[in-house]
Design a protein around this motif. Sequence first.
Motif, PDB file in Angstrom:
ATOM      1  N   ASP A  23      -1.495  29.376  17.825  1.00  0.00           N
ATOM      2  CA  ASP A  23      -1.181  27.947  17.738  1.00  0.00           C
ATOM      3  C   ASP A  23      -2.363  27.172  18.338  1.00  0.00           C
ATOM      4  N   THR A  24      -3.335  26.867  17.485  1.00  0.00           N
ATOM      5  CA  THR A  24      -4.649  26.409  17.961  1.00  0.00           C
ATOM      6  C   THR A  24      -4.808  24.899  17.875  1.00  0.00           C
ATOM      7  N   TRP A  25      -5.506  24.347  18.870  1.00  0.00           N
ATOM      8  CA  TRP A  25      -5.810  22.912  18.878  1.00  0.00           C
ATOM      9  C   TRP A  25      -7.191  22.735  19.487  1.00  0.00           C
ATOM     10  N   MET A  26      -8.085  22.066  18.738  1.00  0.00           N
ATOM     11  CA  MET A  26      -9.438  21.828  19.244  1.00  0.00           C
ATOM     12  C   MET A  26      -9.658  20.336  19.427  1.00  0.00           C
TER      13      MET A  26
ATOM     14  N   GLY B 235     -24.751  19.778  20.144  1.00  0.00           N
ATOM     15  CA  GLY B 235     -24.360  20.535  18.947  1.00  0.00           C
ATOM     16  C   GLY B 235     -23.995  21.973  19.291  1.00  0.00           C
ATOM     17  N   TYR B 236     -24.723  22.550  20.237  1.00  0.00           N
ATOM     18  CA  TYR B 236     -24.498  23.943  20.660  1.00  0.00           C
ATOM     19  C   TYR B 236     -23.092  24.101  21.237  1.00  0.00           C
ATOM     20  N   THR B 237     -22.740  23.234  22.184  1.00  0.00           N
ATOM     21  CA  THR B 237     -21.405  23.308  22.796  1.00  0.00           C
ATOM     22  C   THR B 237     -20.329  23.138  21.724  1.00  0.00           C
ATOM     23  N   THR B 238     -20.539  22.162  20.842  1.00  0.00           N
ATOM     24  CA  THR B 238     -19.510  21.826  19.853  1.00  0.00           C
ATOM     25  C   THR B 238     -19.291  22.964  18.865  1.00  0.00           C
ATOM     26  N   VAL B 239     -20.377  23.589  18.360  1.00  0.00           N
ATOM     27  CA  VAL B 239     -20.162  24.678  17.387  1.00  0.00           C
ATOM     28  C   VAL B 239     -19.581  25.917  18.064  1.00  0.00           C
ATOM     29  N   ALA B 240     -19.894  26.124  19.337  1.00  0.00           N
ATOM     30  CA  ALA B 240     -19.306  27.270  20.053  1.00  0.00           C
ATOM     31  C   ALA B 240     -17.792  27.097  20.133  1.00  0.00           C
ATOM     32  N   VAL B 241     -17.363  25.900  20.530  1.00  0.00           N
ATOM     33  CA  VAL B 241     -15.924  25.634  20.642  1.00  0.00           C
ATOM     34  C   VAL B 241     -15.271  25.705  19.260  1.00  0.00           C
ATOM     35  N   ASP B 242     -15.948  25.178  18.251  1.00  0.00           N
ATOM     36  CA  ASP B 242     -15.401  25.192  16.895  1.00  0.00           C
ATOM     37  C   ASP B 242     -15.234  26.622  16.380  1.00  0.00           C
ATOM     38  N   ALA B 243     -16.230  27.477  16.621  1.00  0.00           N
ATOM     39  CA  ALA B 243     -16.147  28.866  16.146  1.00  0.00           C
ATOM     40  C   ALA B 243     -14.990  29.594  16.844  1.00  0.00           C
ATOM     41  N   LEU B 244     -14.829  29.371  18.146  1.00  0.00           N
ATOM     42  CA  LEU B 244     -13.727  30.006  18.886  1.00  0.00           C
ATOM     43  C   LEU B 244     -12.378  29.505  18.358  1.00  0.00           C
ATOM     44  N   ALA B 245     -12.294  28.191  18.118  1.00  0.00           N
ATOM     45  CA  ALA B 245     -11.041  27.612  17.611  1.00  0.00           C
ATOM     46  C   ALA B 245     -10.735  28.136  16.207  1.00  0.00           C
ATOM     47  N   ARG B 246     -11.757  28.196  15.351  1.00  0.00           N
ATOM     48  CA  ARG B 246     -11.547  28.692  13.981  1.00  0.00           C
ATOM     49  C   ARG B 246     -11.034  30.139  14.015  1.00  0.00           C
TER      50      ARG B 246
ATOM     51  N   PRO C 270     -20.693  11.422  12.641  1.00  0.00           N
ATOM     52  CA  PRO C 270     -21.474  12.157  11.647  1.00  0.00           C
ATOM     53  C   PRO C 270     -21.909  13.549  12.121  1.00  0.00           C
ATOM     54  N   LEU C 271     -22.094  13.727  13.440  1.00  0.00           N
ATOM     55  CA  LEU C 271     -22.512  15.044  13.959  1.00  0.00           C
ATOM     56  C   LEU C 271     -21.502  16.125  13.562  1.00  0.00           C
ATOM     57  N   LEU C 272     -20.218  15.771  13.584  1.00  0.00           N
ATOM     58  CA  LEU C 272     -19.175  16.757  13.276  1.00  0.00           C
ATOM     59  C   LEU C 272     -19.275  17.204  11.818  1.00  0.00           C
ATOM     60  N   ASP C 273     -19.588  16.267  10.923  1.00  0.00           N
ATOM     61  CA  ASP C 273     -19.780  16.626   9.507  1.00  0.00           C
ATOM     62  C   ASP C 273     -21.033  17.467   9.328  1.00  0.00           C
ATOM     63  N   THR C 274     -22.100  17.030   9.991  1.00  0.00           N
ATOM     64  CA  THR C 274     -23.380  17.745   9.878  1.00  0.00           C
ATOM     65  C   THR C 274     -23.223  19.219  10.244  1.00  0.00           C
ATOM     66  N   LEU C 275     -22.415  19.497  11.268  1.00  0.00           N
ATOM     67  CA  LEU C 275     -22.302  20.869  11.779  1.00  0.00           C
ATOM     68  C   LEU C 275     -21.037  21.587  11.313  1.00  0.00           C
ATOM     69  N   GLU C 276     -20.333  21.000  10.327  1.00  0.00           N
ATOM     70  CA  GLU C 276     -19.135  21.639   9.756  1.00  0.00           C
ATOM     71  C   GLU C 276     -18.080  21.933  10.827  1.00  0.00           C
ATOM     72  N   VAL C 277     -17.809  20.954  11.682  1.00  0.00           N
ATOM     73  CA  VAL C 277     -16.858  21.155  12.772  1.00  0.00           C
ATOM     74  C   VAL C 277     -15.454  20.738  12.316  1.00  0.00           C
ATOM     75  N   ALA C 278     -14.473  21.626  12.545  1.00  0.00           N
ATOM     76  CA  ALA C 278     -13.095  21.354  12.102  1.00  0.00           C
ATOM     77  C   ALA C 278     -12.213  21.043  13.306  1.00  0.00           C
ATOM     78  N   ASN C 279     -12.545  19.980  14.047  1.00  0.00           N
ATOM     79  CA  ASN C 279     -11.738  19.616  15.214  1.00  0.00           C
ATOM     80  C   ASN C 279     -10.391  19.037  14.789  1.00  0.00           C
ATOM     81  N   ASP C 280      -9.376  19.231  15.632  1.00  0.00           N
ATOM     82  CA  ASP C 280      -8.042  18.707  15.337  1.00  0.00           C
ATOM     83  C   ASP C 280      -7.886  17.265  15.797  1.00  0.00           C
ATOM     84  N   ASP C 281      -8.660  16.874  16.810  1.00  0.00           N
ATOM     85  CA  ASP C 281      -8.521  15.518  17.342  1.00  0.00           C
ATOM     86  C   ASP C 281      -9.877  15.104  17.920  1.00  0.00           C
ATOM     87  N   PHE C 282     -10.062  13.783  17.989  1.00  0.00           N
ATOM     88  CA  PHE C 282     -11.264  13.200  18.599  1.00  0.00           C
ATOM     89  C   PHE C 282     -10.761  12.075  19.480  1.00  0.00           C
TER      90      PHE C 282
END
Length: 521
Positions: free
Chosen positions: A44-47, A25-36, A83-95
Amino acid sequence: MSTGRSFYITTPIYYPSDLPHIGHGYTTVAVDALARWHRQAGDDTWMLTGTDEHGQKMLRAASANGVTPQEWVDKLVEGSWFPLLDTLEVANDDFIRTTQPRHEERVQQFVQTLYDRGYIYAGEYEALYCVGCEEFKPESEIVDGTGAFEGLKVCAIHSKPLELLQEKNYFFKLSEFAEPLLELYKNEPDFVRPESARNEVVSFVKSGLKDLSISRSAFDWGIRVPWDDSHVIYVWVDALLNYATAVGYGTDPAEFERRWPAFHIVGKDILRFHAVIWPAMLMAAGLDVPRGVFAHGWLLVGGEKMSKSKLTGIVPTEITDVFGADAYRFYFLSAIAFGQDGSFSWEDLSARYQAELANGFGNLASRTTAMIEKYFQGSVPPPAAYSEGDLRIQQIVAHAATAADAAIDRFRPDEAISAIWTIVDALNGYITENEPWALAKDDASRPRLGTVLYTAAEGLRALTVLLSPVMPESTGKLWEALGIPGRLVDEPIRAAGTWGRLAPGTAVNALSPLFPRIEQS
């Protein structure tokens, strides 16, 4: 406004054999915050995030559970990782999932290219292998077993016995890339960050690189080697390629051209794969190396790295169910210097939630909106003449916005948050000092009261924009309460510190507490 430059950022693709813990979760929210942040700055951002689903460990887990490997990974990914992505409010562009055809076909194409260019040869291999790491272990990570494993060689990371593997394999000529890699690290000192990680990588490469076994023939859960289907591609080679296959490598040259190269954020335990093997493979294929690799530290619980076997893995929902996703994101991104190890404790999380979120930011938001409602019928008052103290707030806001943007550029969300937090502290002090409740008792002080509340509200507006990549949920509520037209995500973040963007006369709405008090049981 777009800077025209692509900002493509990735998490590692996670191995879904275990449940996600707060480290993932730590890695994912760090990347998400930087991308946001970059997205909101007009870049021109892509996460990208995803799961790594092949390999022997997955095969064994599936057979232990009496299902096929594909059924096993489908269950894990759909039940726990999405579900982890929803739990942590992650706005990734692709999975990306490595079992998707879009990935498998392109991996074969890439490996075929290396083969055609003369970088792959057949050879015999005998080495000690750790199934937990899915890696042939270097001498430095092999130790003598103790207790039940007395007399055996065990993995220094997993403390489990290693298996001696003897196979005819295909090898990648990694040894030919020591010089080009050292040249890369020298010419681009920021290629590996932080500096401690860079030093480790440089000394590893200087000590000599061995060719890398890139196929396995003892099992079949993986992507077939295109010219020899009795072999599957080594899981790490397959996994690393996700960063390229997800953005059109091999099928959509325009998209690949637009996005590549990427920034990779990884845990320090997988640094060598990303900073040594991956750039070497890309060089061999004639492609650009990544823009950079940033290795963050471990999350320690009770002084130890989290692990399933030691029962120190904490599931993110244990935190979010109590404190909410924003508090989770804020805590991990602010409490730990990004790049260093950090310790997690419930006491620290609870104390910071109370002091910084509930009493600091939350209280500032509630009292500012409540006073505008009470003294100006919910309409933002126009400022009169600014005093020295008011101008100081404007300087603090402008400086915080610039400093935070520079920190994000250095991949230091923790430093960005501490720059932004100077606004919270300054505004709380400013309100206490100017006592708007006292000014409201005297009609003659009304212009001054208007200036004080405009200053507080406009400071809050800047704060809402700057904190939105870190805490999307609470800032979204506050943005609505401030009544500013347009969506928060469309607010240009690099202009957040420019004073006067909040128009006098804007209708402010009531705000329920952003960070409700939590009863300690």
